[in-house]
Design an enzyme around this catalytic site. Structure first.
Site, mmCIF file in Angstrom:
data_model
loop_
_atom_site.group_PDB
_atom_site.id
_atom_site.type_symbol
_atom_site.label_atom_id
_atom_site.label_comp_id
_atom_site.label_asym_id
_atom_site.label_seq_id
_atom_site.Cartn_x
_atom_site.Cartn_y
_atom_site.Cartn_z
ATOM 1 N N SER A 8 -2.856 11.505 4.731
ATOM 2 C CA SER A 8 -1.532 11.599 5.353
ATOM 3 C C SER A 8 -0.444 11.133 4.380
ATOM 4 O O SER A 8 0.666 11.663 4.378
ATOM 5 C CB SER A 8 -1.479 10.817 6.661
ATOM 6 O OG SER A 8 -1.624 9.445 6.434
ATOM 7 N N ARG A 60 -22.226 3.725 -12.517
ATOM 8 C CA ARG A 60 -20.794 3.519 -12.273
ATOM 9 C C ARG A 60 -19.954 3.739 -13.530
ATOM 10 O O ARG A 60 -18.865 4.318 -13.487
ATOM 11 C CB ARG A 60 -20.631 2.062 -11.800
ATOM 12 C CG ARG A 60 -19.384 1.801 -11.101
ATOM 13 C CD ARG A 60 -18.994 0.356 -11.051
ATOM 14 N NE ARG A 60 -17.558 0.339 -11.230
ATOM 15 C CZ ARG A 60 -16.708 0.647 -10.262
ATOM 16 N NH1 ARG A 60 -17.135 0.939 -9.064
ATOM 17 N NH2 ARG A 60 -15.420 0.662 -10.488
ATOM 18 N N MET A 85 -11.178 4.800 -1.941
ATOM 19 C CA MET A 85 -12.093 3.735 -1.539
ATOM 20 C C MET A 85 -13.001 3.235 -2.661
ATOM 21 O O MET A 85 -14.132 2.817 -2.398
ATOM 22 C CB MET A 85 -12.921 4.194 -0.339
ATOM 23 C CG MET A 85 -12.090 4.502 0.900
ATOM 24 S SD MET A 85 -11.020 3.126 1.391
ATOM 25 C CE MET A 85 -12.235 2.059 2.153
ATOM 26 N N HIS A 104 -1.031 -0.348 0.375
ATOM 27 C CA HIS A 104 -1.953 -1.098 1.235
ATOM 28 C C HIS A 104 -1.237 -1.393 2.557
ATOM 29 O O HIS A 104 -0.076 -1.818 2.541
ATOM 30 C CB HIS A 104 -2.380 -2.400 0.554
ATOM 31 C CG HIS A 104 -3.353 -3.182 1.371
ATOM 32 N ND1 HIS A 104 -4.668 -2.792 1.522
ATOM 33 C CD2 HIS A 104 -3.199 -4.305 2.115
ATOM 34 C CE1 HIS A 104 -5.288 -3.658 2.311
ATOM 35 N NE2 HIS A 104 -4.420 -4.581 2.687
ATOM 36 N N GLU A 138 -8.227 -6.854 -9.643
ATOM 37 C CA GLU A 138 -8.455 -7.568 -8.379
ATOM 38 C C GLU A 138 -7.852 -6.754 -7.228
ATOM 39 O O GLU A 138 -6.684 -6.335 -7.317
ATOM 40 C CB GLU A 138 -7.790 -8.943 -8.443
ATOM 41 C CG GLU A 138 -8.370 -9.924 -7.461
ATOM 42 C CD GLU A 138 -7.572 -11.227 -7.455
ATOM 43 O OE1 GLU A 138 -7.527 -11.874 -6.413
ATOM 44 O OE2 GLU A 138 -6.972 -11.560 -8.504
ATOM 45 N N ASP A 140 -5.976 -5.183 -4.306
ATOM 46 C CA ASP A 140 -4.728 -5.392 -3.564
ATOM 47 C C ASP A 140 -3.947 -6.626 -4.029
ATOM 48 O O ASP A 140 -3.231 -7.253 -3.233
ATOM 49 C CB ASP A 140 -5.008 -5.506 -2.045
ATOM 50 C CG ASP A 140 -5.691 -4.267 -1.490
ATOM 51 O OD1 ASP A 140 -5.423 -3.165 -2.001
ATOM 52 O OD2 ASP A 140 -6.500 -4.405 -0.549
HETATM 53 C C1 GRF Z 1 -3.490 4.117 4.285
HETATM 54 O O1 GRF Z 1 -3.324 3.290 5.397
HETATM 55 C C2 GRF Z 1 -3.339 3.348 3.017
HETATM 56 O O2 GRF Z 1 -2.379 2.345 3.103
HETATM 57 C C3 GRF Z 1 -4.709 2.740 2.847
HETATM 58 O O3 GRF Z 1 -5.596 3.767 3.240
HETATM 59 C C4 GRF Z 1 -4.938 4.616 4.185
HETATM 60 C C5 GRF Z 1 -5.012 6.016 3.675
HETATM 61 O O4 GRF Z 1 -4.537 6.920 4.631
HETATM 62 N N1 GRF Z 1 -4.924 2.264 1.502
HETATM 63 P P1 GRF Z 1 -4.287 8.446 4.285
HETATM 64 O O5 GRF Z 1 -5.597 8.993 3.708
HETATM 65 O O6 GRF Z 1 -3.159 8.528 3.321
HETATM 66 O O7 GRF Z 1 -3.977 9.068 5.611
#
Ligand code: GRF
Length: 208
Positions: A8, A60, A85, A104, A138, A140
């Site tokens: 999004s 990795r 992620m 974040h 580190e 966030d």
């Molecule tokens: C968002 O809330 C962002 O802040 C976090 O992961 C989410 C990703 O959402 N790091 P999207 O895939 O952009 O909808």
């Protein structure tokens, strides 16, 4: 952009580019998950997509060097992470220093890592929000560029707060990228400057 999920924020950034607010070319969207819905949004908007699934690599380090090579080939001025992620190691972070941004969903330094909305509700915080920061090894914890505050309502469920915070993110991320693209916000090795003035605390964007 680097993404793993729904995309999004990616959509908000694409919309800002289409509206003429954000003067950047989105040259590539890279995901570590082949089934990330974000890839579909990129594809539909003509943005080249790339998938680097860690399981396709022996380890990795191999995955991360493939990512670095891909990013190098794109010659990006900025690399925006949104819901990516994977933790990037010090070599990658060093190689793209000052160009890697992340969003974040909390008012950092509060609640880095997982479930920030849930933790804010558990603490009874009257406000929550989102922060755009530079990526460091580190999680966030890099220098904060800007943030947006979101009210917490007494009746809020975690889902409701996630939703309200997302709407705020969709204002914040394109706005920060716009400031960077216009050269109003400048990141140097020692500090961040906004309109020539050293930033002592993150820029605040209004929630509406
Ligand atoms: C968002 O809330 C962002 O802040 C976090 O992961 C989410 C990703 O959402 N790091 P999207 O895939 O952009 O909808």
């Amino acid at each position: 952009m680097l993404v793993s999920g729904t995309g999004s924020n990616l959509q908000a950034i694409i919309a800002a580019i289409h509206s003429g607010q954000l003067l950047l070319d989105l040259v590539a969207v890279v995901s570590d998950r082949a089934n990330a819905p974000a890839l579909g949004h990129a594809h539909r908007n003509g943005v080249p997509t790339f998938v680097l699934e860690p399981r396709a690599f022996p380890n990795r380090t191999a995955w991360e060097s493939a990512l670095c090579e891909l990013l190098d080939d794109c010659h990006p001025d900025l690399i925006a992470l949104a819901g990516f992620m994977r933790i990037l190691g010090p070599d990658t972070v060093g190689r793209f220093a000052r160009r890697l941004l992340n969003i974040h969903p909390s008012l950092l330094p509060r609640y880095p890592g997982l479930h920030p909305h849930r933790r804010a509700l558990e603490q009874g915080d009257p406000e929550h929000g989102a922060t755009v920061h530079l990526v460091t090894p580190e999680v966030d914890a890099g220098p904060r560029l800007a943030r947006i505050r979101v009210p917490v309502r007494p009746s809020d469920t975690e889902e409701a707060l996630i939703e309200r915070t997302k709407r705020a993110e969709h204002r914040l991320y394109p706005a920060v990228l716009t400031e960077l693209a216009r050269g109003h916000l400048v990141v140097t090795p020692d500090a961040v400057f906004w309109n020539g003035v050293r930033l002592e605390s993150p820029l605040e964007f209004p929630f509406s």
